[in-house]
Design a protein around this motif. Structure first.
Motif, PDB file in Angstrom:
ATOM      1  N   ARG A  76      57.366 -66.594 -20.850  1.00 14.19           N
ATOM      2  CA  ARG A  76      57.282 -68.111 -20.300  1.00 14.19           C
ATOM      3  C   ARG A  76      57.992 -68.940 -21.449  1.00 14.19           C
ATOM      4  N   TYR A  89      50.544 -78.388 -20.441  1.00 16.83           N
ATOM      5  CA  TYR A  89      49.963 -77.185 -19.780  1.00 16.83           C
ATOM      6  C   TYR A  89      49.461 -77.259 -18.452  1.00 16.83           C
ATOM      7  N   ILE A  99      50.438 -69.896 -14.669  1.00 15.74           N
ATOM      8  CA  ILE A  99      50.074 -68.660 -14.377  1.00 15.74           C
ATOM      9  C   ILE A  99      50.857 -68.029 -13.268  1.00 15.74           C
ATOM     10  N   TYR A 139      47.355 -61.218 -12.812  1.00 15.87           N
ATOM     11  CA  TYR A 139      48.741 -61.951 -12.512  1.00 15.87           C
ATOM     12  C   TYR A 139      49.289 -61.185 -11.286  1.00 15.87           C
ATOM     13  N   HIS A 172      41.769 -65.685 -11.201  1.00 16.05           N
ATOM     14  CA  HIS A 172      42.396 -66.382 -12.328  1.00 16.05           C
ATOM     15  C   HIS A 172      43.328 -67.583 -12.004  1.00 16.05           C
ATOM     16  N   PHE A 209      38.399 -67.578 -14.065  1.00 14.20           N
ATOM     17  CA  PHE A 209      38.821 -68.605 -14.768  1.00 14.20           C
ATOM     18  C   PHE A 209      38.158 -70.135 -14.196  1.00 14.20           C
ATOM     19  N   HIS A 237      36.131 -67.249 -18.432  1.00 12.82           N
ATOM     20  CA  HIS A 237      36.986 -68.317 -19.165  1.00 12.82           C
ATOM     21  C   HIS A 237      36.271 -69.475 -18.846  1.00 12.82           C
ATOM     22  N   GLN A 240      37.592 -74.134 -21.334  1.00 12.79           N
ATOM     23  CA  GLN A 240      38.806 -74.424 -22.129  1.00 12.79           C
ATOM     24  C   GLN A 240      39.616 -75.839 -22.197  1.00 12.79           C
ATOM     25  N   HIS A 260      36.668 -69.207 -24.672  1.00 13.99           N
ATOM     26  CA  HIS A 260      37.578 -70.621 -25.079  1.00 13.99           C
ATOM     27  C   HIS A 260      36.313 -71.584 -25.669  1.00 13.99           C
ATOM     28  N   ASP A 312      43.687 -63.287 -27.245  1.00 14.96           N
ATOM     29  CA  ASP A 312      43.997 -63.757 -25.831  1.00 14.96           C
ATOM     30  C   ASP A 312      45.529 -63.653 -25.294  1.00 14.96           C
ATOM     31  N   ASN A 314      48.756 -63.463 -24.129  1.00 13.42           N
ATOM     32  CA  ASN A 314      49.249 -63.611 -22.599  1.00 13.42           C
ATOM     33  C   ASN A 314      50.686 -64.478 -22.542  1.00 13.42           C
ATOM     34  N   SER A 317      49.656 -69.310 -22.694  1.00 11.90           N
ATOM     35  CA  SER A 317      48.948 -70.108 -23.491  1.00 11.90           C
ATOM     36  C   SER A 317      48.571 -69.337 -24.860  1.00 11.90           C
TER      37      SER A 317
HETATM   38  N1  DI6 Z   1      43.070 -68.849 -19.985  1.00 15.08           N
HETATM   39  C1  DI6 Z   1      43.875 -68.215 -20.660  1.00 15.08           C
HETATM   40  O1  DI6 Z   1      43.913 -68.483 -21.983  1.00 15.08           O
HETATM   41  C2  DI6 Z   1      44.894 -67.555 -19.740  1.00 15.08           C
HETATM   42  N2  DI6 Z   1      44.274 -67.308 -18.654  1.00 15.08           N
HETATM   43  C3  DI6 Z   1      43.331 -68.225 -18.696  1.00 15.08           C
HETATM   44  O2  DI6 Z   1      42.579 -68.340 -17.670  1.00 15.08           O
HETATM   45  C4  DI6 Z   1      46.079 -68.228 -19.791  1.00 15.08           C
HETATM   46  C5  DI6 Z   1      47.176 -67.550 -18.874  1.00 15.08           C
HETATM   47  C6  DI6 Z   1      48.335 -68.076 -18.600  1.00 15.08           C
HETATM   48  O3  DI6 Z   1      48.866 -69.071 -18.849  1.00 15.08           O
HETATM   49  O4  DI6 Z   1      49.302 -67.167 -18.330  1.00 15.08           O
END
Ligand code: DI6
Ligand code: FE
Length: 398
Positions: A76, A89, A99, A139, A172, A209, A237, A240, A260, A312, A314, A317
Protein backbone atom coordinates in the motif's frame (compact mmCIF):
# COMPACT_ATOMS: atom_id res chain seq x y z
CA UNK A 1 20.28 -37.11 23.78
CA UNK A 2 20.73 -33.56 22.53
CA UNK A 3 22.46 -31.48 25.12
CA UNK A 4 24.24 -28.16 25.40
CA UNK A 5 25.57 -26.23 28.36
CA UNK A 6 25.92 -22.48 27.77
CA UNK A 7 28.54 -21.04 30.11
CA UNK A 8 29.67 -17.49 30.99
CA UNK A 9 26.24 -16.12 30.16
CA UNK A 10 24.79 -12.79 31.26
CA UNK A 11 21.19 -13.92 31.72
CA UNK A 12 18.01 -11.82 31.70
CA UNK A 13 15.59 -14.60 32.69
CA UNK A 14 12.30 -12.61 32.69
CA UNK A 15 11.07 -14.69 35.62
CA UNK A 16 9.08 -13.24 38.52
CA UNK A 17 12.14 -12.03 40.43
CA UNK A 18 13.80 -11.07 37.15
CA UNK A 19 17.18 -10.28 38.57
CA UNK A 20 20.04 -10.57 36.10
CA UNK A 21 22.37 -13.53 36.51
CA UNK A 22 25.76 -12.04 35.64
CA UNK A 23 27.93 -15.14 35.34
CA UNK A 24 25.42 -17.83 34.58
CA UNK A 25 24.94 -21.15 32.89
CA UNK A 26 21.98 -22.61 31.01
CA UNK A 27 21.63 -26.34 30.40
CA UNK A 28 19.55 -27.29 27.36
CA UNK A 29 18.29 -30.81 26.73
CA UNK A 30 16.06 -32.10 23.92
CA UNK A 31 14.35 -28.78 23.33
CA UNK A 32 13.89 -27.75 26.96
CA UNK A 33 15.77 -25.84 29.62
CA UNK A 34 17.06 -28.28 32.21
CA UNK A 35 18.87 -25.90 34.52
CA UNK A 36 19.62 -22.19 34.82
CA UNK A 37 21.56 -20.30 37.46
CA UNK A 38 24.93 -18.86 38.49
CA UNK A 39 27.91 -20.87 37.26
CA UNK A 40 29.14 -21.17 40.83
CA UNK A 41 26.01 -23.20 41.65
CA UNK A 42 26.07 -25.48 38.62
CA UNK A 43 25.53 -29.08 39.77
CA UNK A 44 28.42 -31.46 39.18
CA UNK A 45 26.34 -33.67 36.86
CA UNK A 46 26.43 -31.07 34.04
CA UNK A 47 30.25 -31.00 33.90
CA UNK A 48 30.38 -33.68 31.19
CA UNK A 49 27.86 -31.97 28.86
CA UNK A 50 29.01 -30.36 25.58
CA UNK A 51 29.76 -26.74 26.46
CA UNK A 52 29.77 -23.41 24.71
CA UNK A 53 31.39 -20.39 26.35
CA UNK A 54 29.35 -17.38 25.25
CA UNK A 55 31.80 -14.86 26.69
CA UNK A 56 29.48 -12.80 28.87
CA UNK A 57 27.02 -12.04 26.10
CA UNK A 58 23.45 -11.24 27.16
CA UNK A 59 20.94 -14.10 26.93
CA UNK A 60 17.22 -13.39 26.82
CA UNK A 61 14.28 -15.59 25.92
CA UNK A 62 13.82 -15.70 22.13
CA UNK A 63 11.58 -12.76 21.24
CA UNK A 64 7.85 -13.16 20.54
CA UNK A 65 5.92 -11.05 18.04
CA UNK A 66 2.37 -11.52 19.35
CA UNK A 67 0.41 -9.46 16.78
CA UNK A 68 1.10 -9.54 13.04
CA UNK A 69 -0.72 -9.59 9.74
CA UNK A 70 2.37 -11.09 8.08
CA UNK A 71 0.53 -12.87 5.24
CA UNK A 72 -0.97 -10.62 2.55
CA UNK A 73 -0.84 -9.76 -1.14
CA UNK A 74 0.44 -6.52 -2.69
CA UNK A 75 1.46 -3.42 -0.79
CA UNK A 76 0.00 0.00 0.00
CA UNK A 77 2.82 2.42 -0.83
CA UNK A 78 0.30 4.50 -2.75
CA UNK A 79 -1.73 5.07 0.41
CA UNK A 80 1.46 6.06 2.19
CA UNK A 81 1.84 8.82 -0.40
CA UNK A 82 -1.83 9.79 -0.05
CA UNK A 83 -1.40 10.18 3.72
CA UNK A 84 1.70 12.29 3.17
CA UNK A 85 -0.52 14.51 1.05
CA UNK A 86 -2.99 14.91 3.89
CA UNK A 87 -5.53 12.07 3.51
CA UNK A 88 -6.28 10.21 6.73
CA UNK A 89 -6.33 6.43 7.25
CA UNK A 90 -10.08 6.59 7.92
CA UNK A 91 -10.76 8.69 4.79
CA UNK A 92 -8.77 6.29 2.61
CA UNK A 93 -10.63 3.37 4.13
CA UNK A 94 -14.06 4.95 3.60
CA UNK A 95 -13.12 5.71 -0.03
CA UNK A 96 -12.61 1.97 -0.69
CA UNK A 97 -8.87 1.85 -0.01
CA UNK A 98 -7.30 0.56 3.17
CA UNK A 99 -7.87 -3.01 4.28
CA UNK A 100 -10.21 -3.87 1.40
CA UNK A 101 -7.57 -2.91 -1.18
CA UNK A 102 -5.28 -5.51 0.39
CA UNK A 103 -8.22 -7.93 0.27
CA UNK A 104 -8.33 -7.55 -3.52
CA UNK A 105 -4.59 -8.23 -3.80
CA UNK A 106 -4.72 -11.15 -1.37
CA UNK A 107 -7.63 -12.82 -3.18
CA UNK A 108 -5.63 -12.55 -6.41
CA UNK A 109 -2.63 -14.38 -4.91
CA UNK A 110 -2.39 -18.18 -4.75
CA UNK A 111 -1.17 -20.07 -1.68
CA UNK A 112 2.46 -20.31 -2.80
CA UNK A 113 2.56 -16.59 -3.64
CA UNK A 114 1.27 -15.76 -0.16
CA UNK A 115 3.93 -17.97 1.41
CA UNK A 116 6.86 -16.67 -0.64
CA UNK A 117 5.67 -13.09 -0.17
CA UNK A 118 5.68 -13.49 3.61
CA UNK A 119 9.03 -15.31 3.89
CA UNK A 120 11.30 -12.24 3.63
CA UNK A 121 9.25 -10.52 6.33
CA UNK A 122 9.47 -13.62 8.51
CA UNK A 123 13.21 -13.87 7.89
CA UNK A 124 13.67 -10.26 9.01
CA UNK A 125 12.00 -11.10 12.32
CA UNK A 126 13.94 -14.35 12.74
CA UNK A 127 17.19 -12.42 12.16
CA UNK A 128 16.32 -10.37 15.25
CA UNK A 129 15.93 -13.41 17.49
CA UNK A 130 12.19 -13.94 17.17
CA UNK A 131 11.19 -17.53 18.01
CA UNK A 132 7.39 -17.28 18.06
CA UNK A 133 5.10 -15.19 15.90
CA UNK A 134 1.35 -14.77 15.73
CA UNK A 135 -0.16 -14.40 12.24
CA UNK A 136 -3.73 -13.29 11.54
CA UNK A 137 -6.03 -13.96 8.63
CA UNK A 138 -8.41 -11.15 7.68
CA UNK A 139 -7.44 -10.11 4.15
CA UNK A 140 -9.57 -12.81 2.53
CA UNK A 141 -13.02 -12.08 3.95
CA UNK A 142 -14.28 -15.10 2.02
CA UNK A 143 -13.87 -18.80 2.71
CA UNK A 144 -11.29 -19.55 0.05
CA UNK A 145 -8.87 -16.75 0.82
CA UNK A 146 -9.23 -16.86 4.62
CA UNK A 147 -8.28 -20.55 4.31
CA UNK A 148 -5.36 -19.69 2.03
CA UNK A 149 -4.04 -17.16 4.53
CA UNK A 150 -4.27 -19.59 7.45
CA UNK A 151 -2.67 -22.37 5.40
CA UNK A 152 0.11 -20.00 4.37
CA UNK A 153 0.68 -19.13 8.03
CA UNK A 154 0.92 -22.81 8.99
CA UNK A 155 3.22 -23.49 6.02
CA UNK A 156 5.62 -20.76 7.17
CA UNK A 157 6.14 -22.78 10.34
CA UNK A 158 7.22 -25.75 8.18
CA UNK A 159 9.59 -23.71 6.04
CA UNK A 160 11.35 -22.01 8.92
CA UNK A 161 12.37 -22.97 12.44
CA UNK A 162 9.80 -20.84 14.26
CA UNK A 163 6.56 -21.39 16.13
CA UNK A 164 3.49 -19.89 14.43
CA UNK A 165 0.26 -19.13 16.29
CA UNK A 166 -2.72 -18.30 14.04
CA UNK A 167 -5.63 -15.98 14.71
CA UNK A 168 -8.81 -15.97 12.65
CA UNK A 169 -9.63 -12.35 11.83
CA UNK A 170 -12.68 -12.72 9.61
CA UNK A 171 -14.17 -9.70 11.40
CA UNK A 172 -11.46 -7.38 10.07
CA UNK A 173 -13.39 -5.36 7.47
CA UNK A 174 -16.60 -5.49 5.50
CA UNK A 175 -15.85 -6.72 1.96
CA UNK A 176 -17.25 -4.69 -0.96
CA UNK A 177 -19.83 -7.39 -1.81
CA UNK A 178 -21.35 -6.93 1.68
CA UNK A 179 -21.18 -3.11 1.80
CA UNK A 180 -23.90 -1.86 4.16
CA UNK A 181 -24.67 -5.43 5.30
CA UNK A 182 -22.15 -6.05 8.05
CA UNK A 183 -24.48 -8.33 10.02
CA UNK A 184 -25.09 -10.53 7.00
CA UNK A 185 -21.34 -10.74 6.45
CA UNK A 186 -20.85 -11.89 10.05
CA UNK A 187 -23.54 -14.57 9.69
CA UNK A 188 -22.94 -15.79 6.17
CA UNK A 189 -19.16 -15.58 5.85
CA UNK A 190 -17.34 -14.80 9.06
CA UNK A 191 -18.97 -17.31 11.41
CA UNK A 192 -19.30 -20.15 8.92
CA UNK A 193 -15.69 -19.74 7.77
CA UNK A 194 -14.51 -19.70 11.38
CA UNK A 195 -16.28 -23.00 12.05
CA UNK A 196 -14.84 -24.64 8.92
CA UNK A 197 -11.32 -23.33 9.53
CA UNK A 198 -11.46 -24.50 13.14
CA UNK A 199 -12.57 -27.96 11.98
CA UNK A 200 -9.46 -28.07 9.77
CA UNK A 201 -7.22 -27.23 12.72
CA UNK A 202 -6.21 -23.88 11.24
CA UNK A 203 -7.30 -21.60 14.09
CA UNK A 204 -5.54 -21.04 17.42
CA UNK A 205 -7.48 -17.91 18.48
CA UNK A 206 -10.18 -15.53 17.26
CA UNK A 207 -9.63 -11.81 16.69
CA UNK A 208 -11.75 -8.89 15.47
CA UNK A 209 -11.48 -5.21 14.59
CA UNK A 210 -13.87 -3.16 16.71
CA UNK A 211 -13.88 0.31 15.17
CA UNK A 212 -16.04 2.83 13.31
CA UNK A 213 -14.58 1.65 9.99
CA UNK A 214 -15.06 -2.01 10.92
CA UNK A 215 -17.41 -3.75 13.42
CA UNK A 216 -19.45 -2.71 16.45
CA UNK A 217 -19.09 -4.39 19.85
CA UNK A 218 -22.44 -6.14 19.26
CA UNK A 219 -21.23 -7.63 15.99
CA UNK A 220 -17.91 -8.68 17.54
CA UNK A 221 -19.80 -10.31 20.42
CA UNK A 222 -21.57 -12.58 17.93
CA UNK A 223 -18.21 -13.83 16.68
CA UNK A 224 -16.86 -14.20 20.23
CA UNK A 225 -19.89 -16.30 21.19
CA UNK A 226 -19.01 -18.75 18.44
CA UNK A 227 -15.34 -18.75 19.52
CA UNK A 228 -16.51 -19.63 23.01
CA UNK A 229 -18.65 -22.50 21.69
CA UNK A 230 -15.62 -23.81 19.83
CA UNK A 231 -13.39 -23.44 22.90
CA UNK A 232 -11.10 -20.90 21.22
CA UNK A 233 -9.51 -17.96 23.04
CA UNK A 234 -10.36 -14.45 21.84
CA UNK A 235 -8.51 -11.16 21.45
CA UNK A 236 -9.52 -7.83 19.93
CA UNK A 237 -8.26 -4.79 18.01
CA UNK A 238 -9.86 -2.28 20.36
CA UNK A 239 -9.85 1.45 20.94
CA UNK A 240 -7.31 2.18 18.19
CA UNK A 241 -8.88 5.26 16.60
CA UNK A 242 -11.82 5.94 18.92
CA UNK A 243 -13.44 4.66 22.11
CA UNK A 244 -16.18 2.18 21.17
CA UNK A 245 -16.14 -0.15 24.16
CA UNK A 246 -14.15 -2.98 22.58
CA UNK A 247 -11.80 -3.29 25.52
CA UNK A 248 -14.65 -3.81 27.99
CA UNK A 249 -16.13 -6.39 25.64
CA UNK A 250 -12.79 -8.18 25.37
CA UNK A 251 -12.43 -8.20 29.16
CA UNK A 252 -15.98 -9.54 29.53
CA UNK A 253 -15.05 -12.50 27.33
CA UNK A 254 -11.80 -13.09 29.23
CA UNK A 255 -9.75 -12.16 26.15
CA UNK A 256 -6.07 -13.02 25.99
CA UNK A 257 -5.36 -9.46 24.85
CA UNK A 258 -6.81 -6.13 23.81
CA UNK A 259 -4.62 -4.60 21.14
CA UNK A 260 -3.77 -0.97 20.20
CA UNK A 261 -5.85 0.47 23.09
CA UNK A 262 -4.75 4.07 22.52
CA UNK A 263 -8.22 5.33 23.46
CA UNK A 264 -8.71 2.97 26.41
CA UNK A 265 -9.33 4.65 29.77
CA UNK A 266 -8.77 3.79 33.40
CA UNK A 267 -12.03 1.85 33.72
CA UNK A 268 -10.92 -0.26 30.74
CA UNK A 269 -7.56 -0.86 32.42
CA UNK A 270 -9.32 -2.00 35.60
CA UNK A 271 -11.50 -4.42 33.64
CA UNK A 272 -8.45 -5.79 31.81
CA UNK A 273 -6.64 -6.32 35.09
CA UNK A 274 -9.62 -8.22 36.48
CA UNK A 275 -9.87 -10.48 33.42
CA UNK A 276 -6.11 -11.00 33.04
CA UNK A 277 -6.19 -9.44 29.58
CA UNK A 278 -2.82 -8.26 28.22
CA UNK A 279 -2.55 -4.79 26.66
CA UNK A 280 -0.76 -5.31 23.34
CA UNK A 281 0.78 -2.00 22.32
CA UNK A 282 1.51 -1.38 18.64
CA UNK A 283 3.70 1.72 18.29
CA UNK A 284 4.44 0.98 14.62
CA UNK A 285 0.81 1.73 13.73
CA UNK A 286 0.74 4.76 16.04
CA UNK A 287 3.85 6.11 14.31
CA UNK A 288 2.73 5.30 10.76
CA UNK A 289 -0.67 6.94 11.19
CA UNK A 290 0.88 9.86 13.10
CA UNK A 291 -1.57 9.29 15.93
CA UNK A 292 -1.32 11.64 18.89
CA UNK A 293 -3.16 9.84 21.66
CA UNK A 294 -0.83 7.35 23.34
CA UNK A 295 -2.23 4.37 25.27
CA UNK A 296 -2.85 4.91 29.02
CA UNK A 297 0.44 3.44 30.23
CA UNK A 298 0.04 4.99 33.67
CA UNK A 299 -3.33 3.28 34.18
CA UNK A 300 -1.94 -0.04 32.94
CA UNK A 301 0.92 0.23 35.42
CA UNK A 302 -1.34 1.31 38.26
CA UNK A 303 -3.72 -1.61 37.77
CA UNK A 304 -0.95 -4.08 36.88
CA UNK A 305 -2.18 -4.83 33.38
CA UNK A 306 0.63 -6.75 31.66
CA UNK A 307 1.88 -4.85 28.61
CA UNK A 308 3.17 -6.51 25.44
CA UNK A 309 4.65 -4.92 22.32
CA UNK A 310 4.29 -6.23 18.75
CA UNK A 311 5.08 -5.09 15.21
CA UNK A 312 1.47 -5.30 13.89
CA UNK A 313 3.31 -6.00 10.60
CA UNK A 314 0.73 -5.21 7.90
CA UNK A 315 0.78 -3.41 4.54
CA UNK A 316 -1.36 -0.47 5.66
CA UNK A 317 -0.89 0.91 9.13
CA UNK A 318 2.40 -0.74 10.13
CA UNK A 319 4.67 -1.93 7.33
CA UNK A 320 7.26 -2.89 9.90
CA UNK A 321 9.32 -6.05 10.35
CA UNK A 322 11.54 -5.09 13.28
CA UNK A 323 10.64 -6.06 16.83
CA UNK A 324 13.76 -4.29 18.11
CA UNK A 325 12.57 -1.04 16.55
CA UNK A 326 9.16 -1.72 18.11
CA UNK A 327 10.87 -1.93 21.52
CA UNK A 328 12.61 1.37 20.88
CA UNK A 329 9.31 2.98 19.85
CA UNK A 330 7.60 1.52 22.91
CA UNK A 331 10.06 3.48 25.03
CA UNK A 332 10.31 6.66 22.97
CA UNK A 333 6.68 7.05 21.87
CA UNK A 334 4.80 5.40 24.76
CA UNK A 335 7.17 5.92 27.69
CA UNK A 336 7.88 2.30 28.57
CA UNK A 337 11.11 1.62 30.41
CA UNK A 338 13.63 -0.60 28.58
CA UNK A 339 12.93 -3.31 31.18
CA UNK A 340 9.18 -3.07 30.45
CA UNK A 341 9.86 -3.20 26.74
CA UNK A 342 11.92 -6.41 27.07
CA UNK A 343 9.19 -8.01 29.18
CA UNK A 344 6.73 -6.82 26.52
CA UNK A 345 8.33 -8.96 23.79
CA UNK A 346 9.06 -11.99 25.98
CA UNK A 347 7.04 -12.99 29.02
CA UNK A 348 4.06 -10.69 28.43
CA UNK A 349 3.95 -11.50 24.70
CA UNK A 350 3.85 -15.21 25.60
CA UNK A 351 0.95 -14.51 27.91
CA UNK A 352 -0.86 -12.57 25.16
CA UNK A 353 -0.71 -15.76 23.10
CA UNK A 354 -1.75 -18.01 25.96
CA UNK A 355 1.67 -19.74 25.95
CA UNK A 356 3.13 -20.92 29.24
CA UNK A 357 6.20 -22.75 27.92
CA UNK A 358 8.18 -19.86 26.44
CA UNK A 359 9.10 -16.22 27.09
CA UNK A 360 11.13 -16.97 30.23
CA UNK A 361 14.41 -18.69 30.97
CA UNK A 362 13.53 -21.25 33.62
CA UNK A 363 13.65 -25.00 34.10
CA UNK A 364 11.06 -26.78 32.00
CA UNK A 365 10.58 -23.97 29.49
CA UNK A 366 11.30 -24.63 25.82
CA UNK A 367 14.86 -23.92 24.76
CA UNK A 368 14.06 -20.71 22.92
CA UNK A 369 16.82 -18.21 23.52
CA UNK A 370 18.44 -15.16 21.95
CA UNK A 371 22.11 -14.40 22.57
CA UNK A 372 23.07 -10.77 22.02
CA UNK A 373 26.30 -8.85 21.52
CA UNK A 374 25.33 -6.28 24.14
CA UNK A 375 26.25 -5.71 27.77
CA UNK A 376 22.89 -4.67 29.21
CA UNK A 377 19.21 -5.40 28.42
CA UNK A 378 18.56 -1.66 27.92
CA UNK A 379 20.76 -1.71 24.80
CA UNK A 380 18.13 -3.79 23.01
CA UNK A 381 15.69 -0.86 23.18
CA UNK A 382 18.23 1.92 22.85
CA UNK A 383 19.60 1.48 19.35
CA UNK A 384 17.71 2.37 16.17
CA UNK A 385 18.16 0.20 13.10
CA UNK A 386 20.97 -1.94 14.48
CA UNK A 387 20.71 -5.64 15.11
CA UNK A 388 23.05 -7.01 17.81
CA UNK A 389 21.81 -10.63 17.61
CA UNK A 390 24.64 -13.13 17.96
CA UNK A 391 22.78 -16.48 18.00
CA UNK A 392 19.19 -17.60 18.11
CA UNK A 393 18.42 -20.98 19.64
CA UNK A 394 15.01 -22.50 18.88
CA UNK A 395 14.26 -26.20 19.11
CA UNK A 396 16.30 -29.24 20.02
CA UNK A 397 19.36 -29.04 17.76
CA UNK A 398 22.24 -27.21 19.33
N1 DI6 B 1 -5.69 -2.75 12.84
C1 DI6 B 1 -4.48 -2.74 12.31
O1 DI6 B 1 -3.53 -2.23 12.82
C2 DI6 B 1 -4.48 -3.49 11.08
N2 DI6 B 1 -5.78 -4.08 11.13
C3 DI6 B 1 -6.44 -3.59 12.12
O2 DI6 B 1 -7.56 -3.95 12.39
C4 DI6 B 1 -4.36 -2.62 9.88
C5 DI6 B 1 -4.69 -3.35 8.65
C6 DI6 B 1 -4.50 -2.58 7.39
O3 DI6 B 1 -4.56 -1.34 7.32
O4 DI6 B 1 -4.30 -3.29 6.38
FE1 FE C 1 -3.45 -5.37 13.72
Amino acid sequence: MNRLLLTHAHIAPQTASNSLIPNGAIALQNGFIDWVGPMAELPESYASWPQKNIKNRLVTPALIDCHTHLVFGGNRAKEFEMRLNGASYTEISRAGGGIVSTVTATRAADLETLITGALPRLDALIAEGVGTIEIKSGYGLNLETEFNMLRAARALGQRRNIRIITSFLGAHAIPAEYAGRADDYITEICISTLKDAHAEGLVDAVDGFCEGIAFTPTQIARVFDVAKELGLPVKLHAEQLSHLGGTMLAAKYGALSADHVEYANEADAKAMAASGTVAVLLPGAFYTLKETQAPPIGAFRKHKVPMALATDCNPGSSPMTSLLLTMNMGCTLFGLTPAESLAAVTTNAARALGLTDTGRIAKGMRSELAIWDVETPAELSYRIGFNPLHTRIVGDTY
